[in-house]
Write a protein that holds these residues in place. Structure first.
Motif, PDB file in Angstrom:
ATOM      1  N   GLU A 274       7.199  -6.079  -6.699  1.00 18.51           N
ATOM      2  CA  GLU A 274       7.718  -7.258  -5.992  1.00 18.51           C
ATOM      3  C   GLU A 274       9.165  -7.085  -5.579  1.00 18.51           C
ATOM      4  OE1 GLU A 274       8.058 -12.115  -6.623  1.00 18.51           O
ATOM      5  OE2 GLU A 274       6.952 -10.886  -8.070  1.00 18.51           O
ATOM      6  N   GLY A 275       9.939  -6.358  -6.383  1.00 19.26           N
ATOM      7  CA  GLY A 275      11.358  -6.170  -6.079  1.00 19.26           C
ATOM      8  C   GLY A 275      11.617  -5.468  -4.764  1.00 19.26           C
ATOM      9  N   THR A 276      10.621  -4.715  -4.261  1.00 13.16           N
ATOM     10  CA  THR A 276      10.817  -3.977  -3.008  1.00 13.16           C
ATOM     11  C   THR A 276      10.675  -4.861  -1.770  1.00 13.16           C
ATOM     12  OG1 THR A 276       8.455  -3.388  -2.757  1.00 13.16           O
ATOM     13  CG2 THR A 276       9.839  -1.910  -4.095  1.00 13.16           C
ATOM     14  N   HIS A 277      10.152  -6.060  -1.938  1.00 15.54           N
ATOM     15  CA  HIS A 277       9.800  -6.884  -0.778  1.00 15.54           C
ATOM     16  C   HIS A 277      11.009  -7.354   0.018  1.00 15.54           C
ATOM     17  CE1 HIS A 277       5.704  -7.976  -2.828  1.00 15.54           C
ATOM     18  NE2 HIS A 277       5.853  -6.687  -2.602  1.00 15.54           N
ATOM     19  N   LYS A 278      12.180  -7.366  -0.591  1.00 20.68           N
ATOM     20  CA  LYS A 278      13.378  -7.797   0.136  1.00 20.68           C
ATOM     21  C   LYS A 278      14.047  -6.643   0.870  1.00 20.68           C
ATOM     22  CE  LYS A 278      16.121  -7.430  -4.106  1.00 20.68           C
ATOM     23  NZ  LYS A 278      16.824  -8.181  -5.154  1.00 20.68           N
ATOM     24  N   TYR A 279      13.451  -5.458   0.779  1.00 19.10           N
ATOM     25  CA  TYR A 279      14.001  -4.289   1.460  1.00 19.10           C
ATOM     26  C   TYR A 279      13.171  -3.964   2.694  1.00 19.10           C
ATOM     27  CZ  TYR A 279      17.022  -3.705  -2.536  1.00 19.10           C
ATOM     28  OH  TYR A 279      17.976  -3.931  -3.497  1.00 19.10           O
ATOM     29  N   TYR A 280      13.840  -3.419   3.710  1.00 20.05           N
ATOM     30  CA  TYR A 280      13.163  -3.134   4.969  1.00 20.05           C
ATOM     31  C   TYR A 280      12.293  -1.875   4.861  1.00 20.05           C
ATOM     32  CZ  TYR A 280      16.467  -6.442   7.079  1.00 20.05           C
ATOM     33  OH  TYR A 280      17.196  -7.552   7.387  1.00 20.05           O
ATOM     34  N   HIS A 281      11.350  -1.783   5.776  1.00 17.66           N
ATOM     35  CA  HIS A 281      10.409  -0.664   5.808  1.00 17.66           C
ATOM     36  C   HIS A 281      11.137   0.681   5.745  1.00 17.66           C
ATOM     37  CE1 HIS A 281       6.937   1.741   7.182  1.00 17.66           C
ATOM     38  NE2 HIS A 281       7.765   2.302   8.048  1.00 17.66           N
ATOM     39  N   GLY A 282      12.095   0.889   6.638  1.00 18.63           N
ATOM     40  CA  GLY A 282      12.777   2.173   6.706  1.00 18.63           C
ATOM     41  C   GLY A 282      13.576   2.502   5.463  1.00 18.63           C
ATOM     42  N   GLU A 283      14.084   1.495   4.785  1.00 15.94           N
ATOM     43  CA  GLU A 283      14.827   1.732   3.549  1.00 15.94           C
ATOM     44  C   GLU A 283      13.913   2.319   2.482  1.00 15.94           C
ATOM     45  OE1 GLU A 283      18.199  -1.801   3.997  1.00 15.94           O
ATOM     46  OE2 GLU A 283      16.253  -2.271   3.119  1.00 15.94           O
ATOM     47  N   LYS A 284      12.710   1.776   2.402  1.00 19.49           N
ATOM     48  CA  LYS A 284      11.745   2.279   1.407  1.00 19.49           C
ATOM     49  C   LYS A 284      11.178   3.636   1.817  1.00 19.49           C
ATOM     50  CE  LYS A 284       9.876  -1.832   1.726  1.00 19.49           C
ATOM     51  NZ  LYS A 284       9.022  -3.036   1.609  1.00 19.49           N
ATOM     52  N   VAL A 285      11.015   3.844   3.105  1.00 19.40           N
ATOM     53  CA  VAL A 285      10.528   5.135   3.583  1.00 19.40           C
ATOM     54  C   VAL A 285      11.537   6.244   3.278  1.00 19.40           C
ATOM     55  CG1 VAL A 285       9.978   6.475   5.658  1.00 19.40           C
ATOM     56  CG2 VAL A 285       8.986   4.205   5.346  1.00 19.40           C
ATOM     57  N   ALA A 286      12.819   5.919   3.329  1.00 20.66           N
ATOM     58  CA  ALA A 286      13.844   6.923   3.014  1.00 20.66           C
ATOM     59  C   ALA A 286      13.656   7.457   1.604  1.00 20.66           C
ATOM     60  CB  ALA A 286      15.240   6.316   3.174  1.00 20.66           C
ATOM     61  N   PHE A 287      13.440   6.559   0.646  1.00 24.16           N
ATOM     62  CA  PHE A 287      13.187   7.030  -0.714  1.00 24.16           C
ATOM     63  C   PHE A 287      11.851   7.773  -0.778  1.00 24.16           C
ATOM     64  CE2 PHE A 287      11.468   6.450  -5.057  1.00 24.16           C
ATOM     65  CZ  PHE A 287      12.401   7.231  -5.724  1.00 24.16           C
ATOM     66  N   GLY A 288      10.860   7.312  -0.030  1.00 22.49           N
ATOM     67  CA  GLY A 288       9.582   8.004   0.030  1.00 22.49           C
ATOM     68  C   GLY A 288       9.733   9.431   0.542  1.00 22.49           C
ATOM     69  N   THR A 289      10.684   9.646   1.447  1.00 25.11           N
ATOM     70  CA  THR A 289      10.951  10.993   1.955  1.00 25.11           C
ATOM     71  C   THR A 289      11.492  11.896   0.853  1.00 25.11           C
ATOM     72  OG1 THR A 289      11.423  10.091   4.150  1.00 25.11           O
ATOM     73  CG2 THR A 289      12.231  12.310   3.696  1.00 25.11           C
ATOM     74  N   ILE A 290      12.382  11.356   0.039  1.00 31.05           N
ATOM     75  CA  ILE A 290      12.921  12.122  -1.086  1.00 31.05           C
ATOM     76  C   ILE A 290      11.797  12.483  -2.052  1.00 31.05           C
ATOM     77  CG2 ILE A 290      14.517  12.036  -3.057  1.00 31.05           C
ATOM     78  CD1 ILE A 290      16.230  10.088  -1.321  1.00 31.05           C
ATOM     79  N   VAL A 291      10.911  11.533  -2.316  1.00 26.13           N
ATOM     80  CA  VAL A 291       9.770  11.802  -3.203  1.00 26.13           C
ATOM     81  C   VAL A 291       8.888  12.899  -2.603  1.00 26.13           C
ATOM     82  CG1 VAL A 291       7.729  10.829  -4.321  1.00 26.13           C
ATOM     83  CG2 VAL A 291       9.802   9.445  -4.117  1.00 26.13           C
ATOM     84  N   GLN A 292       8.645  12.843  -1.291  1.00 24.87           N
ATOM     85  CA  GLN A 292       7.822  13.881  -0.661  1.00 24.87           C
ATOM     86  C   GLN A 292       8.447  15.257  -0.835  1.00 24.87           C
ATOM     87  OE1 GLN A 292       6.159  13.344   3.341  1.00 24.87           O
ATOM     88  NE2 GLN A 292       6.640  15.486   3.809  1.00 24.87           N
ATOM     89  N   LEU A 293       9.766  15.347  -0.658  1.00 25.80           N
ATOM     90  CA  LEU A 293      10.437  16.640  -0.806  1.00 25.80           C
ATOM     91  C   LEU A 293      10.306  17.165  -2.235  1.00 25.80           C
ATOM     92  CD1 LEU A 293      13.622  16.016   1.357  1.00 25.80           C
ATOM     93  CD2 LEU A 293      11.649  17.445   1.927  1.00 25.80           C
ATOM     94  N   VAL A 294      10.368  16.264  -3.215  1.00 33.29           N
ATOM     95  CA  VAL A 294      10.168  16.675  -4.612  1.00 33.29           C
ATOM     96  C   VAL A 294       8.721  17.107  -4.822  1.00 33.29           C
ATOM     97  CG1 VAL A 294      10.129  15.862  -7.009  1.00 33.29           C
ATOM     98  CG2 VAL A 294      12.034  15.234  -5.504  1.00 33.29           C
ATOM     99  N   LEU A 295       7.795  16.359  -4.238  1.00 37.84           N
ATOM    100  CA  LEU A 295       6.367  16.651  -4.369  1.00 37.84           C
ATOM    101  C   LEU A 295       6.042  18.055  -3.861  1.00 37.84           C
ATOM    102  CD1 LEU A 295       3.580  15.300  -5.125  1.00 37.84           C
ATOM    103  CD2 LEU A 295       3.428  14.638  -2.718  1.00 37.84           C
ATOM    104  N   GLU A 296       6.673  18.455  -2.764  1.00 36.60           N
ATOM    105  CA  GLU A 296       6.382  19.771  -2.181  1.00 36.60           C
ATOM    106  C   GLU A 296       7.347  20.847  -2.665  1.00 36.60           C
ATOM    107  OE1 GLU A 296       6.452  19.049   2.012  1.00 36.60           O
ATOM    108  OE2 GLU A 296       8.597  18.718   2.096  1.00 36.60           O
ATOM    109  N   ASN A 297       8.230  20.478  -3.613  1.00 38.69           N
ATOM    110  CA  ASN A 297       9.201  21.428  -4.170  1.00 38.69           C
ATOM    111  C   ASN A 297      10.046  22.070  -3.075  1.00 38.69           C
ATOM    112  OD1 ASN A 297      10.467  22.692  -6.336  1.00 38.69           O
ATOM    113  ND2 ASN A 297       9.153  24.502  -6.231  1.00 38.69           N
ATOM    114  N   ALA A 298      10.616  21.232  -2.222  1.00 38.54           N
ATOM    115  CA  ALA A 298      11.465  21.697  -1.133  1.00 38.54           C
ATOM    116  C   ALA A 298      12.714  22.382  -1.686  1.00 38.54           C
ATOM    117  CB  ALA A 298      11.866  20.515  -0.248  1.00 38.54           C
ATOM    118  N   PRO A 299      13.327  23.281  -0.944  1.00 38.11           N
ATOM    119  CA  PRO A 299      14.544  23.953  -1.405  1.00 38.11           C
ATOM    120  C   PRO A 299      15.644  22.946  -1.760  1.00 38.11           C
ATOM    121  CG  PRO A 299      13.700  25.005   0.575  1.00 38.11           C
ATOM    122  CD  PRO A 299      12.900  23.753   0.386  1.00 38.11           C
TER     123      PRO A 299
END
Length: 385
Positions: A274-299
């Protein structure tokens, strides 16, 4: 191999460009259905009156309810029919734009964003909600908008947080397109028109889409900070122009023809908090991008570059930054399960993804983001001593 690329017929961007809206309406006829929130109409009333007079056209105001629901779409289609409207205009933010796409159904559609918060304006897709605001379905149309008209003067006067959110959405574009390309996964550009359950098209991304996605990322790195400062002062600079183009055009073409992957799916999963609902789509996607980079073990150099960019423009780098101050293992598992449902874009990654892997990536990304943030704060303090 079947490949596909989709884009608007015309994209026009510039200062005070709304004054030319009447010209684009006149290419279809004399009357346009205007779908916009009343507050957005009020912001640009003077420009609308001026362009209508100059080009001899008229706007039919729709009394848009604010929700992109099937009932509202049907009502507005009847309004368009009753007033013999020659085209449809979606002016404002995401809900008005998506509603206009559904009303027009791929015909004679002009999109006029008043903020650069997402990459949706150029796409041939829309999200439908119930009248109460819950998710209903995705819709896809036979083509992208006929015209996407961007008035950079208007966007420069919108709150800077919208622009930064758009940069967060655009940040994911290259990394998701890169993953989709490596996996030979399907992209939305190949879909026929209809609702999600009717999808049957399959197509892979083009080199063109991946190149545009990469250009989007480099533009963010080069001009993001300067554009933010310009928007803070409501000034149109070359950097702001470049970032508006990156947020809307480059990211829009990049995501739709290049593909989505883990970043957006993780965004979808984290919305269970619920805490994420006050944040905009792109703000949450930015953190999702960081998670993706960790998921794929990016340099590490690539991950650090993304983290540094996020902090430089004010985008989230950890769970606290998107309203998740605490969580249980069960809550995080539910979010990961939502990110991994069969229809999610996370399966466009070039390797199998499990719920356990997503949980591990979120926890690790959160820890890395917090440490990086503390490190940058310490460096800042030393510099100021």
């Amino acid at each position: 191999m079947r490949k596909a690329f989709i884009c608007p017929t015309k994209y026009v961007q510039g200062e005070n460009e709304l004054l030319n809206l009447g010209y684009f309406v006149s290419t279809f006829g004399k009357t346009a259905l205007l779908i916009a929130h009343k507050d957005d109409v009020a912001r640009v009333k003077e420009q609308l009156q001026q362009t209508a007079e100059q080009y001899g056209i008229s706007f039919v105001e729709s009394g848009f309810s604010g929700e992109c629901s099937r009932k509202e779409v049907a009502r507005l289609q009847q309004v368009a029919k009753d007033n013999n409207c020659d085209c449809t205009i979606g002016l404002g933010g995401g809900k008005a734009i998506d509603t206009s796409k559904c009303v027009a159904e791929g015909e004679a559609l002009i999109i006029v964003p008043t903020i650069a918060a997402t990459d949706a304006p150029t796409s041939h897709s829309a999200v439908l909600y119930t009248e109460e605001g819950s998710f209903d379905d995705y819709a896809y149309f036979k083509q992208s908008p006929s015209v996407v008209l961007i008035d950079t003067t208007i966007i420069s006067k919108a709150p800077t947080r919208f622009l930064v959110s758009g940069m967060g959405d655009a940040l994911s574009t290259y990394f998701e397109a890169r993953a989709t390309s490596a996996a030979y996964a399907n992209v939305n550009a190949g879909l026929p028109c209809g609702f999600r359950e009717k999808k049957c098209g399959e197509a892979k991304s083009t080199k063109t889409a991946l190149a545009l996605a990469k250009l989007c990322y480099h533009t963010l790195l080069e001009d993001g900070v300067s554009a933010k400062h310009a928007c803070d002062k409501n000034q149109v600079t070359k950097a702001l122009e470049n970032i508006i183009e990156a947020n809307i055009l480059l990211s829009g073409l990049g995501f739709e023809s290049g593909g989505l992957a883990a970043a957006h799916a993780i965004h979808d999963g984290l919305t269970l908090f619920e805490g994420t609902h006050k944040y905009y789509h792109g703000e949450k996607v930015a953190f999702g991008t960081i998670v993706q980079l960790v998921l794929e073990n990016a340099p590490k150099t690539e991950l650090d570059e993304v983290l540094n960019f996020c902090l430089s423009v004010g985008l989230p780098v950890c769970l606290n930054d998107i309203g998740i101050d605490s969580y249980t293992e069960d809550e995080l598992k539910l979010a990961a399960e939502k990110a991994c449902i069969p229809e999610e874009s996370i399966h466009s990654m070039p390797f199998p993804v499990t719920t356990e892997a997503v949980v591990a990536a979120i926890v690790t990304a959160d820890s890395i983001g917090k440490d990086f943030k503390k490190k940058m704060e310490r460096n800042h303090e030393k510099t100021n001593q």
